[in-house]
Design a protein around this motif. Sequence first.
Motif, mmCIF file in Angstrom:
data_model
loop_
_atom_site.group_PDB
_atom_site.id
_atom_site.type_symbol
_atom_site.label_atom_id
_atom_site.label_comp_id
_atom_site.label_asym_id
_atom_site.label_seq_id
_atom_site.Cartn_x
_atom_site.Cartn_y
_atom_site.Cartn_z
ATOM 1 N N MET A 91 5.062 -1.747 6.501
ATOM 2 C CA MET A 91 5.312 -0.610 7.411
ATOM 3 C C MET A 91 5.353 -0.270 8.726
ATOM 4 O O MET A 91 6.180 0.426 9.417
ATOM 5 C CB MET A 91 4.551 0.558 6.615
ATOM 6 C CG MET A 91 4.522 0.692 5.255
ATOM 7 S SD MET A 91 6.315 1.407 4.641
ATOM 8 C CE MET A 91 6.317 3.016 5.616
ATOM 9 N N ARG A 118 -4.636 -2.371 9.936
ATOM 10 C CA ARG A 118 -4.253 -1.135 9.353
ATOM 11 C C ARG A 118 -5.269 -1.046 7.891
ATOM 12 O O ARG A 118 -5.082 0.055 7.357
ATOM 13 C CB ARG A 118 -2.775 -0.929 8.896
ATOM 14 C CG ARG A 118 -2.033 -0.791 10.318
ATOM 15 C CD ARG A 118 -0.652 -0.480 10.192
ATOM 16 N NE ARG A 118 -0.268 0.770 9.339
ATOM 17 C CZ ARG A 118 0.719 1.363 9.355
ATOM 18 N NH1 ARG A 118 1.840 0.741 9.768
ATOM 19 N NH2 ARG A 118 1.041 2.500 8.735
ATOM 20 N N ASN A 123 -7.088 4.896 6.461
ATOM 21 C CA ASN A 123 -5.937 4.776 5.980
ATOM 22 C C ASN A 123 -5.885 4.568 4.605
ATOM 23 O O ASN A 123 -4.788 4.315 3.944
ATOM 24 C CB ASN A 123 -5.302 3.515 6.612
ATOM 25 C CG ASN A 123 -5.036 3.663 8.109
ATOM 26 O OD1 ASN A 123 -4.925 5.015 8.719
ATOM 27 N ND2 ASN A 123 -4.906 2.574 8.826
ATOM 28 N N LYS A 292 0.458 9.948 3.482
ATOM 29 C CA LYS A 292 -0.169 9.285 4.295
ATOM 30 C C LYS A 292 0.615 8.110 5.084
ATOM 31 O O LYS A 292 0.281 8.214 6.338
ATOM 32 C CB LYS A 292 -1.528 8.372 3.707
ATOM 33 C CG LYS A 292 -2.465 7.796 4.556
ATOM 34 C CD LYS A 292 -3.226 8.746 5.190
ATOM 35 C CE LYS A 292 -4.473 8.018 5.993
ATOM 36 N NZ LYS A 292 -5.241 8.959 6.741
ATOM 37 N N LYS A 293 1.268 7.701 4.421
ATOM 38 C CA LYS A 293 2.470 6.554 5.015
ATOM 39 C C LYS A 293 3.359 7.393 5.916
ATOM 40 O O LYS A 293 3.721 7.125 7.047
ATOM 41 C CB LYS A 293 3.115 6.025 3.990
ATOM 42 C CG LYS A 293 2.507 4.962 3.352
ATOM 43 C CD LYS A 293 1.884 3.861 4.183
ATOM 44 C CE LYS A 293 1.064 3.043 3.389
ATOM 45 N NZ LYS A 293 0.269 1.810 4.308
ATOM 46 N N GLN A 296 1.218 8.188 8.965
ATOM 47 C CA GLN A 296 0.994 7.139 10.006
ATOM 48 C C GLN A 296 2.144 6.556 10.670
ATOM 49 O O GLN A 296 2.291 6.299 11.702
ATOM 50 C CB GLN A 296 0.502 5.949 8.879
ATOM 51 C CG GLN A 296 -0.901 6.001 8.263
ATOM 52 C CD GLN A 296 -1.380 4.888 7.352
ATOM 53 O OE1 GLN A 296 -0.321 4.193 6.950
ATOM 54 N NE2 GLN A 296 -2.419 4.768 7.152
ATOM 55 N N ASP A 297 3.389 6.617 10.252
ATOM 56 C CA ASP A 297 4.564 6.142 10.565
ATOM 57 C C ASP A 297 5.423 7.349 11.308
ATOM 58 O O ASP A 297 6.612 6.838 11.595
ATOM 59 C CB ASP A 297 5.254 5.177 9.528
ATOM 60 C CG ASP A 297 4.650 4.168 9.091
ATOM 61 O OD1 ASP A 297 4.163 3.122 9.712
ATOM 62 O OD2 ASP A 297 4.115 4.344 8.034
ATOM 63 N N GLU A 323 5.878 1.960 -0.886
ATOM 64 C CA GLU A 323 6.298 1.446 0.564
ATOM 65 C C GLU A 323 7.782 1.041 0.696
ATOM 66 O O GLU A 323 8.328 1.150 1.486
ATOM 67 C CB GLU A 323 5.039 0.569 1.017
ATOM 68 C CG GLU A 323 4.030 1.238 1.523
ATOM 69 C CD GLU A 323 2.758 0.023 2.173
ATOM 70 O OE1 GLU A 323 3.535 -0.940 2.345
ATOM 71 O OE2 GLU A 323 1.720 0.360 2.341
#
Length: 462
Positions: A91, A118, A123, A292-293, A296-297, A323
């Motif tokens: 990711m 990560r 996370n 969450k992804k 984070q991104d 993902e």
Amino acid sequence: MQLSLKEAWTRILDDARREVPEKDFKAWVEPAKAVSLENDRLVLGVPDEFAVQWNEAKNASLFTRLAERALGRPVSVVFRVDEERLQRPQMDFFVAPTPASLAGAANTNPAAQPLNERYTFENFVIGKSNELAAAAAHAVAEAPGKLYNPLFIYGATGLGKTHLMQAIGHIVVRKNPQIRVLYVGAEQFINEVIESIHSRTMPELRRRYRNDVDLFLVDDVHFLEGKEATQEEFFHTFNTLYEAKKQIVLTSDRPPKEMPGLEARLVSRFEWGMVADVGQPDLEHRIAILRKKQEQDHLETTIPDDVLSFIAEYVHSNVRELEGCIIKLLLYASLRHREITIELAREALADKIRPGQESSNSLSRQNPTIDKVQDVVARRWGVTPEGLRSKARIKTLTVPRQIAMYLAREVLQMQLVEIGQAFGGRDHSTVIHSVDKVTRQLQRDRQFRERVESARQELYAP
């Protein structure tokens, strides 16, 4: 005045930002970095081979033109996979690098693999399917060698076992940077034992694994099955570390008792502490993972929440597949210069989502039965469900029976004993052998993989 590489690249980026749509810039231009400029040849590092191919097809002329403008002379532009980025998680393709992890700097043992920066508790998204394993991992990180030793985490691939294991390493090193963390895969241990036997350097290997370790993290210990010499070495390594009150954390795709190729004394030791499983996330958990992804991104404005919910509703297998869907969706939207919507997600993820599938009955399709598994496999491989359930061992039945056992394990999450009973009362070791054989075949045979995946998708059909 001749520009330095850094100055030239800054100019190129500034010009590209004005010419390229923002989402394309963030997806393709921003992750690139200037590696070298020699003999009128500008080398740009990008995250992976796909990015190399995409940039060569779509952005080569742009970069060449902007480089010539910045440098004032003809320049050829070459894309290659950035070696440093090969070590970063998938990711990270869409985000800027973060500072190197403390654990990576603390590891001085030459056998150690670096911890993924990560894979931290911050996370990790906790849900019903992993709360026991997460709680045990937290406890171990706070008091290594005292509560659960060893900690044995098992579950199917892509569900977060390695993440939890490495999160322990990060916490332990954060609290005490002098702690010596040794993280290895079981395959690496096996290879080092073989090499040490051949080169007659076993004392050196034993020193690395028994004396220079405070926290021992071993991934995929099921690979030790059937490796007698390696198991002997691992047994003594385990004993030495355990008696010295060093924390041991192990992961596997199955619990210790379901590894028939493992010596009984190792099975017993693996169960001395805590054995915790991680299962497939439910719908709410999958949505939380995707959010969450998204956080984070930095994708909050790129992927709407309703699209995340849509993906979570139809993709059930594991975190890696979730993902992968995000990455595929971002690439698909970038290639077609379209905003991300549910309709676009339906197009991009057509191999995961059946057109016209309704939300109201999707839940019923999440749980196919063992009878449906047998029916689908039998029809696709030209045999009968009764044949799969029979005790017959003829060649035409062996492969489809193994595939049906694999799907029963992976899709239905059935226990080995239950699967054996559903296929003519076979022993659980037969089921393990079947699942392992199909898993290996999936890794090396693309046509076989596509055929099994088609069967898997049909299981969720009405």
